[in-house]
Motif scaffolding. Structure first.
Motif, PDB file in Angstrom:
ATOM      1  N   PRO A 283      32.291-119.515 -82.071  1.00  0.00           N
ATOM      2  CA  PRO A 283      31.578-118.678 -80.635  1.00  0.00           C
ATOM      3  C   PRO A 283      30.204-117.497 -81.768  1.00  0.00           C
ATOM      4  CG  PRO A 283      33.786-118.711 -81.729  1.00  0.00           C
ATOM      5  CD  PRO A 283      33.949-119.414 -82.764  1.00  0.00           C
ATOM      6  N   ALA A 284      29.421-117.706 -80.761  1.00  0.00           N
ATOM      7  CA  ALA A 284      28.225-116.701 -80.953  1.00  0.00           C
ATOM      8  C   ALA A 284      28.479-115.514 -80.936  1.00  0.00           C
ATOM      9  CB  ALA A 284      27.618-117.263 -80.259  1.00  0.00           C
ATOM     10  N   LYS A 285      27.609-115.016 -82.093  1.00  0.00           N
ATOM     11  CA  LYS A 285      27.642-113.502 -81.692  1.00  0.00           C
ATOM     12  C   LYS A 285      27.521-112.584 -81.042  1.00  0.00           C
ATOM     13  CE  LYS A 285      26.052-109.234 -84.683  1.00  0.00           C
ATOM     14  NZ  LYS A 285      24.713-109.364 -85.684  1.00  0.00           N
ATOM     15  N   VAL A 286      28.612-111.624 -81.302  1.00  0.00           N
ATOM     16  CA  VAL A 286      29.097-110.861 -79.980  1.00  0.00           C
ATOM     17  C   VAL A 286      28.964-109.100 -80.124  1.00  0.00           C
ATOM     18  CG1 VAL A 286      30.257-109.896 -78.044  1.00  0.00           C
ATOM     19  CG2 VAL A 286      30.825-112.465 -79.018  1.00  0.00           C
ATOM     20  N   ASN A 287      27.623-108.682 -78.998  1.00  0.00           N
ATOM     21  CA  ASN A 287      27.140-107.533 -79.467  1.00  0.00           C
ATOM     22  C   ASN A 287      27.682-106.437 -78.326  1.00  0.00           C
ATOM     23  OD1 ASN A 287      25.184-107.830 -81.664  1.00  0.00           O
ATOM     24  ND2 ASN A 287      24.094-108.717 -79.418  1.00  0.00           N
ATOM     25  N   ALA A 288      29.063-105.713 -78.683  1.00  0.00           N
ATOM     26  CA  ALA A 288      29.570-105.336 -78.082  1.00  0.00           C
ATOM     27  C   ALA A 288      29.142-103.606 -77.410  1.00  0.00           C
ATOM     28  CB  ALA A 288      30.823-104.100 -78.352  1.00  0.00           C
ATOM     29  N   GLY A 289      27.772-103.122 -77.837  1.00  0.00           N
ATOM     30  CA  GLY A 289      27.201-102.187 -77.528  1.00  0.00           C
ATOM     31  C   GLY A 289      28.136-100.661 -77.713  1.00  0.00           C
ATOM     32  N   ILE A 290      27.393 -99.694 -76.820  1.00  0.00           N
ATOM     33  CA  ILE A 290      28.273 -98.541 -77.374  1.00  0.00           C
ATOM     34  C   ILE A 290      28.888 -98.392 -75.804  1.00  0.00           C
ATOM     35  CG2 ILE A 290      26.601 -97.818 -78.698  1.00  0.00           C
ATOM     36  CD1 ILE A 290      25.722 -95.633 -75.898  1.00  0.00           C
ATOM     37  N   PRO A 291      30.483 -97.811 -75.821  1.00  0.00           N
ATOM     38  CA  PRO A 291      31.785 -97.421 -75.201  1.00  0.00           C
ATOM     39  C   PRO A 291      30.588 -96.588 -73.478  1.00  0.00           C
ATOM     40  CG  PRO A 291      32.447 -96.686 -76.977  1.00  0.00           C
ATOM     41  CD  PRO A 291      30.844 -96.963 -77.886  1.00  0.00           C
ATOM     42  N   SER A 292      29.649 -96.655 -73.274  1.00  0.00           N
ATOM     43  CA  SER A 292      29.635 -94.762 -72.481  1.00  0.00           C
ATOM     44  C   SER A 292      28.230 -96.878 -71.750  1.00  0.00           C
ATOM     45  CB  SER A 292      27.789 -94.082 -72.998  1.00  0.00           C
ATOM     46  OG  SER A 292      26.945 -94.796 -73.692  1.00  0.00           O
ATOM     47  N   GLN A 293      28.277 -97.425 -72.361  1.00  0.00           N
ATOM     48  CA  GLN A 293      27.599 -98.384 -71.175  1.00  0.00           C
ATOM     49  C   GLN A 293      29.054 -99.024 -70.065  1.00  0.00           C
ATOM     50  OE1 GLN A 293      25.910-101.019 -74.276  1.00  0.00           O
ATOM     51  NE2 GLN A 293      23.916-100.905 -74.051  1.00  0.00           N
ATOM     52  N   LEU A 294      30.272 -98.928 -70.899  1.00  0.00           N
ATOM     53  CA  LEU A 294      31.413 -99.857 -70.199  1.00  0.00           C
ATOM     54  C   LEU A 294      31.411 -99.011 -68.152  1.00  0.00           C
ATOM     55  CD1 LEU A 294      33.489 -99.395 -72.432  1.00  0.00           C
ATOM     56  CD2 LEU A 294      32.733-101.493 -71.359  1.00  0.00           C
ATOM     57  N   LEU A 295      30.530 -97.846 -68.931  1.00  0.00           N
ATOM     58  CA  LEU A 295      30.450 -97.159 -67.016  1.00  0.00           C
ATOM     59  C   LEU A 295      29.271 -97.946 -66.570  1.00  0.00           C
ATOM     60  CD1 LEU A 295      30.650 -92.937 -68.146  1.00  0.00           C
ATOM     61  CD2 LEU A 295      32.253 -94.600 -68.033  1.00  0.00           C
ATOM     62  N   GLU A 296      28.631 -98.296 -66.629  1.00  0.00           N
ATOM     63  CA  GLU A 296      27.954 -99.143 -65.956  1.00  0.00           C
ATOM     64  C   GLU A 296      28.276-100.240 -66.068  1.00  0.00           C
ATOM     65  OE1 GLU A 296      22.441-100.165 -66.219  1.00  0.00           O
ATOM     66  OE2 GLU A 296      23.908 -98.789 -68.129  1.00  0.00           O
ATOM     67  N   ASN A 297      28.146-101.027 -66.494  1.00  0.00           N
ATOM     68  CA  ASN A 297      28.507-102.817 -66.700  1.00  0.00           C
ATOM     69  C   ASN A 297      29.904-102.789 -66.286  1.00  0.00           C
ATOM     70  OD1 ASN A 297      26.016-102.766 -68.542  1.00  0.00           O
ATOM     71  ND2 ASN A 297      27.113-102.480 -70.618  1.00  0.00           N
TER      72      ASN A 297
END
Length: 478
Positions: A283-297
């Protein structure tokens, strides 16, 4: 109209407006105040996010990408949601049309015969249309014209209803995106499960060969009186058990293939794949970002947000129903008792212009109930929005932990498999030299088979986490 009547009508209008503006039902409104944590647990504060990665770049298996591509075109559930978009778009058009003037064009013809000795008949008989002639009897009637009605949206009721419909349309769009995200994840997980089953079947076949060779050794040892019939029977039973396992795996393979075919929207057929590449999958490395980005994605969060916006507008619409509504009607056309006079102007020209003011006065229970229900639905929408955000955060946190734990588990399980593979050869050699009994050989082979199965399951869990974190972050729709 005399001065006294004007005063009466003005007073009545003031009463209607004052009654319409009286106190409305008391309700509790709730506004959204849920904020997300700054970072995910055990994750870095990095804004890089794999949710922005297109699915064709996230999944590198050409066979898997072909399956996903077919599913996005032919999946029935996805196509159903596409029709929901059409319905929502039509609803927007309908709400928009309500605050525009309604203009109708009409034409008509008729004939009217009055009794001579009725009051109308007697009066018409004494009214000259032309000098020396009575009113035609029967009297015909022809007319043609355009008529318009319009409700002045002074309280914003109709505009807010249209805006609510627009919000629900965007909610339908996000709902469709959410279905697509889940569809990609479901096909990917099923595909990796299929590869895992193929590898388990391959391991079973290899173990059948190993155990069959061990059974031959047991029979030779029995002939030389070094083991009893019990040892032969135990090994023979183990071979039969392992041979039986392959048919259970084959059934699971068939069911998994058919599940993928169902998601693609086609009848059962073989799924093209290369099961040999499963062991080398990393599995490739996964970048989860920050929680606030969930509101957009996340499409489900955006859908809940649009539904909340629509619910807030519904309250304004329900509230506006307590106020008076102003209607305007107008018409222009031609009317005559004879068709040859129909377009003679100005004699046949007719026009009208009227306005009306209507307000609820008595028995407003239905309007009150609608207003209270709108408030309750708004509070539901807030709770649903908050729940969706929390659920999204939990899903991402779970998958991040799963990726880390499955990686460590796989490394240890791989060492266990290697150790047991060596143990199988060692136990067989020791048995030949009479330094180990048959039970040690039998148990070692059984443990080796189980550990290989567990290693494949761990690899499958790794790939499932790789897929599920992509879905949890909101990837796959953009």
């Amino acid at each position: 109209m005399n001065k006294l009547n004007k005063i009466k009508y003005a007073g009545l209008t003031c009463v209607l407006i004052s009654l319409a503006g009286c106190k409305m039902p008391s309700v509790v409104q709730r506004t959204e105040n849920k904020t997300t944590p700054e970072v995910f647990l055990n994750a870095t504060n990095d804004t890089l996010n794999n949710a922005k990665t297109k699915w064709k770049n996230y999944f590198t298996d050409a066979n898997l990408n072909a399956l996903i591509d077919n599913a996005l075109q032919n999946n029935q559930e996805l196509n159903i949601t596409m029709q929901e978009l059409v319905i929502a778009q039509s609803e927007v058009r309908a709400r928009k049309g309500e605050y525009l003037p309604f203009v109708n064009v009409g034409a008509g013809a008729g004939v009217d015969k009055l009794g001579r000795y009725t009051n109308m008949g007697a009066s018409e008989a004494n009214t000259d249309i032309m000098p020396g002639k009575e009113t035609p009897d029967p009297l015909q009637d022809y007319k043609i014209g355009a008529f318009a009605t319009w409700e002045a949206d002074i309280w914003g009721k109709l505009h807010n209803a249209k805006r609510a419909a627009v919000s629900r349309y965007f909610a339908s769009v996000d709902g469709r995106n959410f279905v697509q995200t889940n569809l990609i994840a479901e096909i990917s997980n099923s595909y990796y499960e299929l590869l895992a089953l193929d590898n388990q079947l391959e391991i079973v076949k290899q173990n059948i060969e190993i155990q069959t060779n061990a059974l031959v050794i047991m029979k030779l040892q029995k002939e030389s009186a070094r083991v009893t019939e019990l040892a032969v029977r135990r090994f023979e039973a183990q071979v039969l058990k392992t041979r039986g396992m392959q048919y259970g795996i084959k059934q699971k393979i068939t069911e998994t293939e058919n599940k993928i075919n169902y998601l693609i929207g086609r009848f059962p057929q073989p799924i093209v794949r290369d099961h040999k590449m499963f062991e080398s999958l990393i599995p490739a490395k996964v970048n989860a970002g920050i929680p606030s980005q969930l509101l957009e994605n996340r499409p489900d969060i955006k859908k809940a947000e649009m539904e909340l916006a629509a619910a807030n507008l519904d309250i304004k619409v329900a509230k506006a129903r307590f106020y008076p509504s102003v209607g305007i009607s107008a018409g222009i056309g031609f009317q005559a008792f004879n068709a040859k006079y129909l377009v003679n102007t100005p004699q046949s020209l007719l026009y009208s212009l009227a306005g009306d003011l209507v307000a609820p006065l008595i028995n407003r229970n239905a309007i009150k109930a609608s207003y209270i229900s709108a408030n309750a639905r708004q509070i539901q929408a807030v709770y649903n929005y908050e729940r969706t955000i929390v659920n999204a955060y939990v899903e991402v946190a779970n998958q991040l932990a799963k990726i880390k734990n499955m990686q460590q588990s796989f490394e240890l399980k791989a060492q266990e498999v290697e150790a047991l593979n060596q143990s199988v050869g060692i136990s067989t050699d020791l048995f030949k030299s009479a330094r180990a009994d048959y039970m040690e050989v039998l148990l070692t082979q059984r443990d080796a088979l189980e550990s290989k199965f567990e290693l494949i399951d761990t690899k499958k869990s790794q790939m499932n986490a790789f897929v599920d974190i992509y879905r949890a972050l909101g990837g796959g729709w953009n």
